[in-house]
Design a protein around this motif. Structure first.
Motif, PDB file in Angstrom:
ATOM      1  N   GLU A 103       0.810  -1.215   0.000  1.00 44.73           N
ATOM      2  CA  GLU A 103       0.000   0.000   0.000  1.00 44.73           C
ATOM      3  C   GLU A 103       0.843   1.265   0.000  1.00 44.73           C
ATOM      4  OE1 GLU A 103      -3.321   0.191   2.719  1.00 44.73           O
ATOM      5  OE2 GLU A 103      -3.393  -1.982   2.821  1.00 44.73           O
ATOM      6  N   GLY A 104       2.156   1.144   0.127  1.00 41.98           N
ATOM      7  CA  GLY A 104       3.014   2.318   0.149  1.00 41.98           C
ATOM      8  C   GLY A 104       3.122   2.958   1.519  1.00 41.98           C
ATOM      9  N   ILE A 157       7.376  -6.528  -5.812  1.00 41.63           N
ATOM     10  CA  ILE A 157       6.411  -5.787  -5.003  1.00 41.63           C
ATOM     11  C   ILE A 157       5.136  -5.671  -5.817  1.00 41.63           C
ATOM     12  CG2 ILE A 157       5.917  -3.607  -3.845  1.00 41.63           C
ATOM     13  CD1 ILE A 157       9.036  -3.229  -3.755  1.00 41.63           C
ATOM     14  N   ARG A 158       4.047  -6.213  -5.266  1.00 40.65           N
ATOM     15  CA  ARG A 158       2.753  -6.168  -5.939  1.00 40.65           C
ATOM     16  C   ARG A 158       1.781  -5.322  -5.120  1.00 40.65           C
ATOM     17  NH1 ARG A 158       3.481 -12.200  -6.528  1.00 40.65           N
ATOM     18  NH2 ARG A 158       4.602 -12.389  -8.500  1.00 40.65           N
ATOM     19  N   PRO A 159       1.467  -4.125  -5.589  1.00 43.05           N
ATOM     20  CA  PRO A 159       0.524  -3.276  -4.854  1.00 43.05           C
ATOM     21  C   PRO A 159      -0.862  -3.908  -4.774  1.00 43.05           C
ATOM     22  CG  PRO A 159       1.810  -1.980  -6.382  1.00 43.05           C
ATOM     23  CD  PRO A 159       2.087  -3.427  -6.696  1.00 43.05           C
ATOM     24  N   ASP A 160      -1.597  -3.490  -3.760  1.00 43.04           N
ATOM     25  CA  ASP A 160      -2.970  -3.925  -3.574  1.00 43.04           C
ATOM     26  C   ASP A 160      -3.772  -3.522  -4.808  1.00 43.04           C
ATOM     27  OD1 ASP A 160      -5.640  -4.266  -2.868  1.00 43.04           O
ATOM     28  OD2 ASP A 160      -5.363  -3.509  -0.843  1.00 43.04           O
ATOM     29  N   PRO A 161      -4.381  -4.494  -5.533  1.00 40.26           N
ATOM     30  CA  PRO A 161      -5.080  -4.165  -6.774  1.00 40.26           C
ATOM     31  C   PRO A 161      -6.323  -3.299  -6.558  1.00 40.26           C
ATOM     32  CG  PRO A 161      -5.376  -6.483  -6.227  1.00 40.26           C
ATOM     33  CD  PRO A 161      -4.410  -5.918  -5.242  1.00 40.26           C
ATOM     34  N   THR A 162      -6.889  -3.326  -5.376  1.00 41.13           N
ATOM     35  CA  THR A 162      -8.081  -2.523  -5.107  1.00 41.13           C
ATOM     36  C   THR A 162      -7.734  -1.108  -4.659  1.00 41.13           C
ATOM     37  OG1 THR A 162      -8.204  -3.201  -2.792  1.00 41.13           O
ATOM     38  CG2 THR A 162      -9.369  -4.573  -4.411  1.00 41.13           C
ATOM     39  N   LEU A 163      -6.454  -0.867  -4.418  1.00 40.49           N
ATOM     40  CA  LEU A 163      -6.033   0.422  -3.899  1.00 40.49           C
ATOM     41  C   LEU A 163      -5.868   1.432  -5.028  1.00 40.49           C
ATOM     42  CD1 LEU A 163      -5.066   1.905  -1.317  1.00 40.49           C
ATOM     43  CD2 LEU A 163      -2.761   1.250  -1.978  1.00 40.49           C
ATOM     44  N   LEU A 164      -6.516   2.547  -4.867  1.00 42.05           N
ATOM     45  CA  LEU A 164      -6.342   3.653  -5.808  1.00 42.05           C
ATOM     46  C   LEU A 164      -5.438   4.666  -5.129  1.00 42.05           C
ATOM     47  CD1 LEU A 164     -10.025   4.084  -7.003  1.00 42.05           C
ATOM     48  CD2 LEU A 164      -8.151   3.001  -8.228  1.00 42.05           C
ATOM     49  N   PHE A 165      -4.191   4.725  -5.569  1.00 42.74           N
ATOM     50  CA  PHE A 165      -3.276   5.682  -4.976  1.00 42.74           C
ATOM     51  C   PHE A 165      -3.808   7.090  -5.221  1.00 42.74           C
ATOM     52  CE2 PHE A 165      -0.492   2.076  -4.987  1.00 42.74           C
ATOM     53  CZ  PHE A 165       0.378   2.308  -3.935  1.00 42.74           C
ATOM     54  N   PRO A 166      -3.896   7.906  -4.149  1.00 43.92           N
ATOM     55  CA  PRO A 166      -4.333   9.287  -4.362  1.00 43.92           C
ATOM     56  C   PRO A 166      -3.365   9.986  -5.305  1.00 43.92           C
ATOM     57  CG  PRO A 166      -3.900   8.831  -2.030  1.00 43.92           C
ATOM     58  CD  PRO A 166      -3.542   7.612  -2.807  1.00 43.92           C
ATOM     59  N   GLY A 167      -3.894  10.660  -6.282  1.00 45.84           N
ATOM     60  CA  GLY A 167      -3.033  11.330  -7.247  1.00 45.84           C
ATOM     61  C   GLY A 167      -2.677  10.452  -8.423  1.00 45.84           C
TER      62      GLY A 167
END
Length: 180
Positions: free
Chosen positions: A117-118, A141-151
């Motif tokens: 998630e950063g 590193i695989r980010p959470d697929p449901t996570l929309l990074f702000p920006g």
């Protein structure tokens, strides 16, 4: 095989040739506190080469302390997979900064961090692993697929830029940030 918490904590002598260990830090009836409150006897698990930790809560100082103890306690660990627990809150502390003072070299060759998630705790953990793994070949590193990074792309670029700045003990380490 499903085993009890106390067997995980004290079970090394019962499994002297165990090479692969999967621990789910979120599936215990007594909660993760029951598991991490025991002192893991890592010397007894000297043959473990592959470790998978699931439901890792990077916001919990108890979980992070246990995770650091187990990773740095397995002398022959070569493959590490961590599946982070998605964070429900956005009020993050930085307990990992206080917990991990270990700088011993690890024998890790491959690391996978899923549901990234950063968070600062995750970034600190990655930084620590990169600095302590001279034999590392690949860190995925695989980010959470449901996570929309702000920006959107701008935030993704900032995270990637931070990761690129981390010093690496391995000259051949490939850090793969898989946004797909």
């Amino acid at each position: 095989m499903e085993i009890t918490n106390s067997l995980i904590v004290h079970g090394g002598p019962y499994f002297p040739n165990l090479e692969e260990l999967v621990l789910s830090l979120g599936d215990f009836e007594g909660g993760v506190e029951e598991l991490v409150s025991g002192k893991l006897v890592c010397d007894s698990f000297s043959c473990v080469k592959s470790l998978t930790l699931t439901f890792v809560d990077f916001d919990s100082s108890d979980v992070l302390g246990f995770m650091y103890e187990i990773i740095w306690g397995f002398p022959n660990l070569q493959t590490l997979t961590i599946k982070a627990l998605s964070s429900d809150s956005y009020d993050h502390e930085d307990p990992s900064l206080e917990l991990c003072t270990l700088m011993e070299q690890l024998q890790l060759l491959n690391v996978v961090l899923e549901n990234f998630e950063g968070l600062e705790n995750e970034l600190f953990f990655i930084k620590k692993l990169l600095a302590c793994t001279p034999l590392l070949k690949k860190f995925t590193i695989r980010p959470d697929p449901t996570l929309l990074f702000p920006g959107g792309y701008e935030e993704k670029f900032k995270v990637a830029k931070k990761l690129l700045r981390f010093q690496r003990a391995s000259a051949i380490a490939d850090v793969d940030l898989d946004w797909s």
